[in-house]
Motif scaffolding. Structure first.
Motif, short mmCIF file in Angstrom:
data_model
loop_
_atom_site.label_atom_id
_atom_site.label_comp_id
_atom_site.label_asym_id
_atom_site.label_seq_id
_atom_site.Cartn_x
_atom_site.Cartn_y
_atom_site.Cartn_z
N GLN A 148 41.51 38.46 57.40
CA GLN A 148 41.23 37.29 56.57
C GLN A 148 40.23 37.60 55.45
O GLN A 148 39.45 36.74 55.04
CB GLN A 148 40.71 36.13 57.42
N GLN A 149 40.26 38.84 54.98
CA GLN A 149 39.41 39.24 53.88
C GLN A 149 40.25 39.81 52.74
O GLN A 149 41.40 40.23 52.94
CB GLN A 149 38.40 40.31 54.30
N ILE A 150 39.65 39.81 51.55
CA ILE A 150 40.25 40.49 50.42
C ILE A 150 39.20 41.40 49.78
O ILE A 150 38.00 41.14 49.87
CB ILE A 150 40.77 39.50 49.35
N TYR A 151 39.68 42.49 49.19
CA TYR A 151 38.85 43.24 48.27
C TYR A 151 38.98 42.52 46.93
O TYR A 151 40.09 42.26 46.47
CB TYR A 151 39.32 44.69 48.13
N ASN A 152 37.85 42.21 46.33
CA ASN A 152 37.91 41.29 45.19
C ASN A 152 36.90 41.68 44.10
O ASN A 152 35.81 42.17 44.38
CB ASN A 152 37.60 39.87 45.69
N ALA A 153 37.31 41.46 42.87
CA ALA A 153 36.43 41.51 41.70
C ALA A 153 36.97 40.50 40.71
O ALA A 153 38.15 40.11 40.78
CB ALA A 153 36.36 42.90 41.10
N VAL A 154 36.14 40.06 39.79
CA VAL A 154 36.55 39.05 38.80
C VAL A 154 36.14 39.52 37.41
O VAL A 154 35.01 40.02 37.22
CB VAL A 154 35.92 37.68 39.10
N PHE A 155 37.04 39.36 36.46
CA PHE A 155 36.79 39.75 35.07
C PHE A 155 37.16 38.60 34.15
O PHE A 155 38.03 37.79 34.47
CB PHE A 155 37.63 40.98 34.70
N LEU A 156 36.52 38.56 32.99
CA LEU A 156 36.88 37.63 31.94
C LEU A 156 37.56 38.41 30.83
O LEU A 156 36.99 39.36 30.29
CB LEU A 156 35.64 36.93 31.39
N ALA A 157 38.81 38.03 30.52
CA ALA A 157 39.57 38.68 29.45
C ALA A 157 39.36 37.91 28.16
O ALA A 157 39.59 36.70 28.10
CB ALA A 157 41.05 38.72 29.81
N GLU A 158 38.92 38.62 27.14
CA GLU A 158 38.71 38.02 25.83
C GLU A 158 39.02 39.05 24.75
O GLU A 158 38.43 40.13 24.73
CB GLU A 158 37.25 37.56 25.65
N GLY A 159 39.98 38.71 23.87
CA GLY A 159 40.27 39.57 22.74
C GLY A 159 40.69 40.97 23.12
O GLY A 159 40.37 41.94 22.41
N GLY A 160 41.40 41.12 24.24
CA GLY A 160 41.86 42.44 24.65
C GLY A 160 40.84 43.28 25.37
O GLY A 160 41.11 44.45 25.70
N GLU A 161 39.67 42.74 25.65
CA GLU A 161 38.64 43.45 26.39
C GLU A 161 38.31 42.69 27.67
O GLU A 161 38.65 41.52 27.82
CB GLU A 161 37.38 43.61 25.53
N LEU A 162 37.63 43.37 28.59
CA LEU A 162 37.25 42.77 29.86
C LEU A 162 35.73 42.72 30.00
O LEU A 162 35.03 43.68 29.67
CB LEU A 162 37.81 43.58 31.03
N LYS A 163 35.25 41.62 30.53
CA LYS A 163 33.85 41.49 30.91
C LYS A 163 33.80 41.26 32.41
O LYS A 163 34.43 40.34 32.93
CB LYS A 163 33.20 40.31 30.19
N ARG A 164 33.09 42.11 33.12
CA ARG A 164 33.01 41.97 34.58
C ARG A 164 32.12 40.79 34.95
O ARG A 164 30.98 40.71 34.50
CB ARG A 164 32.48 43.26 35.21
#
Length: 231
Positions: free
Chosen positions: A119-135
């Motif tokens: 009941q777990q996931i390996y997880n990360a979240v990013f914000l996509a803006e203008g073709g780039e990623l912000k962690r």
């Protein structure tokens, strides 16, 4: 710069070759065969079809984790073997970050999720803006309940990517988190994403073959069971 990227962190195995920032070729397979049988033959065929050899590469990139313990060891060992003999640098890439890069053209939150069992996931979240990623979130092993509580704080559209996307899609909407899965052809891990991430990490994150190690994020099942037996 010529770069060879490998991905073997989950069910699919893949490889990709880049030259001066452009993708030259890639190969991807999820036929259920073990990566130890498929990965290096895929690499050899791809490079031969491009008129290239491993010796032509300036660096080797690999999805270093998180992911399947066996799959990660196969990919990391393959890159170590290629780089060591040729005395070339390696670029370890977060599996989760690599999953996000093929979706960087979108606008909004990209939730990367791999099924970590229990009941777990390996997880990360990013914000996509203008073709780039912000962690937005560091790589972590987290329960679905904890992930839902954390993601409730985010604004904007949310796209799910990874082999854990279905788990999240079944769980998150019931906790008030609207989300959609990435398109099928972009949902699973691929070496193309590893290469896209590696080019942005080069050269500051390059390591020697001797220094390259997997990043598991949590103990293996055998290690957990041993600790439980020992109290």
């Amino acid at each position: 710069m010529k770069l060879l990227a490998l991905e073997s962190s989950a069910k699919a195995a893949s490889c990709a070759v880049f030259a001066d920032g452009e993708l030259l070729a890639s190969a991807w397979q999820a036929a259920g065969l073990t990566h130890s049988r498929t990965l290096l033959p895929m690499v050899e065929d791809m490079l031969r079809n491009c008129g290239l050899a491993a010796a032509d590469m300036d660096a080797f990139a690999v999805a270093a984790g998180p992911g399947s313990f066996t799959g990660l060891r196969i990919g990391v060992s393959a890159v170590k073997g290629l780089a060591w003999g040729l005395e070339k640098p390696c670029i370890p890439v977060s599996t989760l970050e690599a999953m996000a890069w093929p979706l960087a053209h979108l606008e909004g939150n990209i939730v990367c999720a791999m099924d970590a069992r229990r009941q777990q996931i390996y997880n990360a979240v990013f914000l996509a803006e203008g073709g780039e990623l912000k962690r937005l979130r560091e790589d972590r092993a987290i329960s679905l309940e904890e992930a839902a509580a954390d993601l409730a704080e985010l604004d904007g559209p949310t796209c799910l990517v990874g082999d854990g996307a279905r788990l999240c899609l079944d769980f998150f909407p019931g906790r008030g988190i609207p989300c959609r899965p990435a398109p099928g052809h972009l949902r699973l891990q691929s070496a193309v994403g590893v290469g896209l991430a590696a080019q942005r990490l080069w050269p500051r994150n390059a390591v020697s073959a001797q220094e390259l190690t997997p990043a598991y994020l949590r103990l293996s099942q055998a290690e957990r069971e041993r600790l439980e037996r020992n109290g």
